[in-house]
Write a protein that holds these residues in place. Structure first.
Motif, PDB file in Angstrom:
ATOM      1  N   SER A 329      26.020 -13.055  19.123  1.00  0.00           N
ATOM      2  CA  SER A 329      25.625 -11.820  18.080  1.00  0.00           C
ATOM      3  C   SER A 329      26.419 -11.725  17.663  1.00  0.00           C
ATOM      4  CB  SER A 329      25.191 -10.707  18.797  1.00  0.00           C
ATOM      5  OG  SER A 329      26.853 -10.004  19.654  1.00  0.00           O
ATOM      6  N   ALA A 330      28.620 -12.023  17.926  1.00  0.00           N
ATOM      7  CA  ALA A 330      29.232 -12.072  17.696  1.00  0.00           C
ATOM      8  C   ALA A 330      29.568 -13.794  16.394  1.00  0.00           C
ATOM      9  CB  ALA A 330      30.918 -12.437  17.934  1.00  0.00           C
ATOM     10  N   MET A 331      28.889 -14.863  17.040  1.00  0.00           N
ATOM     11  CA  MET A 331      28.788 -16.042  16.326  1.00  0.00           C
ATOM     12  C   MET A 331      27.878 -16.044  15.222  1.00  0.00           C
ATOM     13  SD  MET A 331      29.047 -18.745  19.873  1.00  0.00           S
ATOM     14  CE  MET A 331      28.739 -19.526  19.286  1.00  0.00           C
ATOM     15  N   ILE A 332      26.710 -15.360  15.673  1.00  0.00           N
ATOM     16  CA  ILE A 332      25.632 -15.750  14.181  1.00  0.00           C
ATOM     17  C   ILE A 332      26.686 -14.068  13.036  1.00  0.00           C
ATOM     18  CG2 ILE A 332      23.891 -14.215  13.749  1.00  0.00           C
ATOM     19  CD1 ILE A 332      22.424 -14.841  16.844  1.00  0.00           C
ATOM     20  N   LEU A 333      27.121 -13.485  13.790  1.00  0.00           N
ATOM     21  CA  LEU A 333      27.220 -12.463  12.609  1.00  0.00           C
ATOM     22  C   LEU A 333      28.609 -13.338  11.755  1.00  0.00           C
ATOM     23  CD1 LEU A 333      27.496  -9.181  14.297  1.00  0.00           C
ATOM     24  CD2 LEU A 333      26.038 -10.293  12.111  1.00  0.00           C
ATOM     25  N   GLY A 334      29.662 -14.151  12.475  1.00  0.00           N
ATOM     26  CA  GLY A 334      30.947 -14.532  11.814  1.00  0.00           C
ATOM     27  C   GLY A 334      30.180 -16.268  10.992  1.00  0.00           C
ATOM     28  N   GLY A 335      29.277 -16.677  11.539  1.00  0.00           N
ATOM     29  CA  GLY A 335      28.370 -17.492  10.378  1.00  0.00           C
ATOM     30  C   GLY A 335      27.799 -16.467   9.320  1.00  0.00           C
ATOM     31  N   THR A 336      27.470 -15.942   9.627  1.00  0.00           N
ATOM     32  CA  THR A 336      26.790 -15.264   8.324  1.00  0.00           C
ATOM     33  C   THR A 336      27.453 -14.386   7.236  1.00  0.00           C
ATOM     34  OG1 THR A 336      25.124 -14.878   9.788  1.00  0.00           O
ATOM     35  CG2 THR A 336      25.229 -13.433   7.270  1.00  0.00           C
ATOM     36  N   ALA A 593      21.715  -9.034  13.803  1.00  0.00           N
ATOM     37  CA  ALA A 593      22.331 -10.544  13.891  1.00  0.00           C
ATOM     38  C   ALA A 593      20.494 -10.285  13.879  1.00  0.00           C
ATOM     39  CB  ALA A 593      22.621 -10.940  15.128  1.00  0.00           C
ATOM     40  N   TYR A 594      19.672  -9.107  14.390  1.00  0.00           N
ATOM     41  CA  TYR A 594      18.090  -8.775  13.764  1.00  0.00           C
ATOM     42  C   TYR A 594      18.292  -9.134  13.067  1.00  0.00           C
ATOM     43  CZ  TYR A 594      13.873  -7.391  14.524  1.00  0.00           C
ATOM     44  OH  TYR A 594      12.439  -7.412  14.161  1.00  0.00           O
ATOM     45  N   MET A 595      18.497  -8.181  11.792  1.00  0.00           N
ATOM     46  CA  MET A 595      18.236  -8.204  10.215  1.00  0.00           C
ATOM     47  C   MET A 595      18.595  -9.185  10.006  1.00  0.00           C
ATOM     48  SD  MET A 595      17.838  -4.961  10.415  1.00  0.00           S
ATOM     49  CE  MET A 595      18.372  -3.564   8.898  1.00  0.00           C
ATOM     50  N   ASP A 596      20.072 -10.157  10.102  1.00  0.00           N
ATOM     51  CA  ASP A 596      20.280 -10.838   9.432  1.00  0.00           C
ATOM     52  C   ASP A 596      18.761 -11.535   9.724  1.00  0.00           C
ATOM     53  OD1 ASP A 596      22.303 -10.389   8.369  1.00  0.00           O
ATOM     54  OD2 ASP A 596      23.436 -11.320  10.217  1.00  0.00           O
ATOM     55  N   GLU A 597      18.164 -12.336  10.964  1.00  0.00           N
ATOM     56  CA  GLU A 597      17.769 -13.547  10.901  1.00  0.00           C
ATOM     57  C   GLU A 597      16.359 -13.027  10.191  1.00  0.00           C
ATOM     58  OE1 GLU A 597      15.496 -15.997  15.116  1.00  0.00           O
ATOM     59  OE2 GLU A 597      16.529 -13.698  15.042  1.00  0.00           O
TER      60      GLU A 597
END
Length: 803
Positions: A329-336, A593-597
């Protein structure tokens, strides 16, 4: 009740003068297939294979990023250190033959159940992988994935491969936890005959081996998966290629696989251990008046086996899943965030979680090795407080965590766009570290009998069973307040620090808030390996006490193991509090992360969920209901299993009256078989409820939204369900874990001689409270914080289905 003179006379009987009391639970020694294959290989061939594997791993790391290369190096060194710890522990003596007999029976039962349980889990995992494959073959792709030429088939195969790898690694983490505990317990028992400090050191190092392997597996598994996708998909900055910012979304299957195995491992192991424990206590301690872990109790071996499959194997899978979910989840948010801020090299923000946990392996190793044994075992030194020794090691680990976290943020999160951002994120990490320490302290305060809450609960036992139950429930309810306040302050502080970091998007809007919360979560888990070591210490010490009791060692030895056992109860409770806190923060990240996805797949902004919409509000109600229904089914499963054990133990006492006089031996294997069968049967229903609920709700409301003209209704309802389930789950898990731990240690406090000691009316009431608390703290409670993270990971994997 057996008179003290009879017990003393019976204890004079040598194990060598009576038939082998603890027969093997299976006909031949079991070890996993992979281990049997490795043993048959020539040493040189095995060395060449390992060198090739290491070479491939390092080549992929070098092709991906120097950061990944650093992560691989630290993980492999930590694995070598864990091998040293194993060799050190196994070199210790196992004690007299009677101890070895009991230990062998425990090991047989634990490994037999583990093999059967994980065989069942693996079949369900393969079935679910097939379902995921079918769904992904017909789902939509993000615009970025389509532009990079990633087709549906490739996306499906990647997700299924990640899911199976996550499940496999979680299973290995669980097996490692169980493998070491069933071999360390007898060595701790033997060491207790010499000194308390030596017994403590063996238990800590055995737990440390398991912790280093679990954390190292979580980190290296994600790193290998990331570098594999990086190389195979040809990630670079050229147009039409997969962007490094979008790579973390391909890892969600790994987190789901880890959550899936952890949930069933925790459910099955929790039902097993508490079904056996409650059944053994109700008949042995309450009806027959014999001590805990008395060899005359037919359910005692099943109880000791349960400590390993429920506390060691299940907790290893649980912490593995926590770390994996938080990293992804932190990797997804970092990439976003890197994409929004147009950071030139986003790899530091994406790979930061892997580096934090690599340093966790280093500093936790130092903390574990800081706990020394006595220099001269022949010199009888005064018994130290084991909790104080463990706290010193934890304090050292915390100090090192602050230093390494600051260095990591400066190394990876420095950017020319916001030169001071790394310092803001370092403060976010400090918030997380303080939160972890606060959670450990709060859990210790409410569950350690040195503090007022447990002593007040013990005092309530002196007026009866009912007042004990009332006091325990009220203590559990009260214990939710401080952790929630701590979590609230941590989330708001980290979000504010992240927002003031200076990182802004193209419109000048601050974008670092969510990533700041992610960094705080990493800070909280930056000492995860040492905390897991303290947790593994608990069941090993518990087993050691059981072996000492059953082999009828002198009272001085029992005093040492009883002290270690009481501390073990506290460390298990503090670890559960730590796990809940990390689950709360990780679930917040996974929700984001779900909201971003959903935004990525739907190509529309998806930042808010309006609970004033009736369907969305209903989704929240369903999420809250899920927590209560799941808890009810988990506790009921323990109750039904315990009833079967009670009936079997009563039958044996009636049909074999010589058991109480040591003239006949109980049928231990019968109780082991009953509990194993019941645990496997009972874990299916609550597990299936947890997996099916978000999928069914999302699909039903997606169809409803299609016919009522409400776009994204399925995604919104699932978001609401996830949000409410997380909130209710955190509170419920805190209540169940703390109440159960307090009841257990109130009983232990009375057994030290307070309020009349063993056999008193207060002790009987405390045993009742402990019996009620058993399914709370070791089945339903730990399963809930796995549940809330699994709900988040399954919604991440299934998000495209809800659109």
């Amino acid at each position: 009740m057996m008179m003290d003179e009879d017990v003393e006379q019976a204890s004079l009987l040598s194990f060598n003068d009576r038939p082998r009391a603890f027969p093997n639970m299976r006909s031949k020694t079991y070890s996993p297939l992979i281990f049997r294959i490795l043993r048959r290989l020539n040493a040189r061939v095995l060395s060449i294979i390992l060198l090739i594997c290491f070479g491939v791993i390092f080549f992929m790391g070098a092709s991906t990023s120097p950061i990944i290369l650093f992560v691989f190096t630290v993980c492999i060194i930590s694995f070598l250190l864990s091998l040293y710890l194993t060799k050190w522990v196994l070199a210790k003596d196992e004690g007299p033959p009677e101890m070895v007999q009991i230990s062998d029976a425990i090991r047989d039962g634990a490994e037999g159940f583990f093999r059967t349980q994980y065989s069942t889990i693996s079949k369900m995992a393969i079935l679910l992988a097939f379902v995921i494959l079918c769904i992904y073959l017909f789902r939509s792709l993000t615009p970025q994935q389509e532009a990079a030429g990633l087709g549906r088939a490739m996306s499906a195969y990647i997700t299924v491969a990640a899911f199976l790898l996550g499940a496999l690694c979680s299973g290995i983490a669980g097996y490692v936890g169980m493998w070491v505990s069933v071999r360390a317990n007898v060595r701790v028992s033997s060491a207790a005959r010499r000194s308390a400090r030596e017994a403590l050191q063996i238990a800590v190092r055995a737990g440390g081996f398991s912790a280093l392997v679990v954390v190292g597996m979580a980190v290296i598994g994600i790193a290998i998966l990331y570098s594999t996708f990086y190389v195979l998909l040809g990630v670079d900055d050229s147009p039409g290629s997969m962007s490094v910012n979008d790579l973390p979304l391909l890892l969600v299957g790994y987190g789901f696989g880890a959550s899936f195995v952890a949930l069933f491992a925790q459910l099955g192991g929790g039902i097993y251990t508490k079904g056996a424990d409650v059944g053994a206590d109700l008949v042995g301690k309450v009806e027959q008046g014999i001590p805990e872990d008395d060899p005359r109790n037919p359910a005692v071996i099943a109880d000791l086996v349960g400590d390993n499959v429920g506390d060691c194997a299940a907790r290893g899978a649980d912490l593995f899943e926590s770390i994996a979910a938080e990293i992804i989840s932190a990797m997804i948010l970092g990439g976003t965030m890197a994409k929004k801020c147009k950071i030139e090299d986003p790899s530091g923000f994406i790979l930061f979680p892997l580096v934090v946990h690599s340093f966790d392996l280093v500093i936790s190793s130092i903390g574990i090795l800081s706990i020394k044994g006595t220099r001269n075992a022949s010199v009888k030194s005064p018994v130290e407080d084991p909790m104080a020794v463990l706290q010193k090691g934890y304090s050292l680990t915390i100090i090192l965590a602050v230093l390494t976290f600051g260095a990591s943020t400066r190394w990876l999160l420095y950017t020319e766009q916001a030169p001071s951002a790394w310092f803001s994120f370092a403060l976010c990490g400090l918030v997380g570290i303080i939160t972890a320490y606060a959670f450990v302290w709060i859990s210790k305060y409410y569950t350690d009998y040195k503090h007022e809450p447990v002593r007040t609960l013990a005092l309530a036992s002196s007026t009866g069973h009912g007042t004990n139950i009332i006091a325990g429930v009220s203590l559990g309810l009260e214990s939710t307040a401080l952790p929630v306040l701590v979590i609230s302050v941590a989330i708001i502080s980290a979000y504010w620090l992240g927002n003031t970091s200076g990182l802004v998007d193209e419109n000048g809007i601050p974008t670092g808030g969510l990533f700041g919360t992610a960094v705080a979560t990493m800070g909280m888990l930056s000492t995860a390996a040492y905390v897991l070591t303290m947790d593994m210490f608990g069941p090993i010490a518990d087993n050691a006490g059981g072996i000492v009791e059953m082999s009828q060692q002198p009272e001085s030895v029992r005093e040492i193991t009883d002290l270690l056992d009481a501390v073990g109860n506290t460390t298990k409770a503090t670890t559960k509090g730590f796990a809940i806190g990390s689950a709360a923060l990780a679930s917040f990240l996974l929700f984001s992360a779900y909201m971003d996805e959903v935004s990525a797949f739907a190509s529309v902004s998806f930042k808010e969920v309006d609970i004033a919409i009736p369907e969305v509000f209903v989704g929240g109600l369903l999420g809250s209901m899920l927590i209560f229904l799941f808890s009810a089914w988990a506790c009921a499963a323990v109750g039904r299993t315990a009833q079967e054990v009670v009936n079997e133990v009563r039958r044996q006492f009636i049909e074999r009256p010589g058991i109480m006089e040591y003239k006949e031996k109980p049928d231990y294997s019968r109780c082991v078989a009953i509990v194993a069968s019941a645990a496997l049967r009972e874990m299916i229903k609550p597990g299936a409820l947890a997996i099916a609920s978000p999928i069914v709700v999302g699909l039903v409301f997606r169809i409803l939204g299609y016919y009522t003209g409400q776009p994204l209704l399925g995604a919104k309802v699932v978001a609401s369900m996830l949000m409410f389930a997380t909130v209710c789950g955190i509170l419920m898990a805190l209540f169940l874990n703390t109440a159960g731990g307090a009841w257990d240690n109130a009983k232990k406090y009375i057994e030290t001689g307070a309020l009349g000691g063993k056999g008193s009316e207060a002790h009987k009431a405390a045993v009742t409270g402990d019996t009620v608390g058993d399914p709370f703290k070791d089945t339903a409670g730990p399963s809930i914080h796995v549940l809330i993270k699994m709900l988040a990971t399954i919604t991440l994997v299934m998000a495209p289905v809800f659109l």
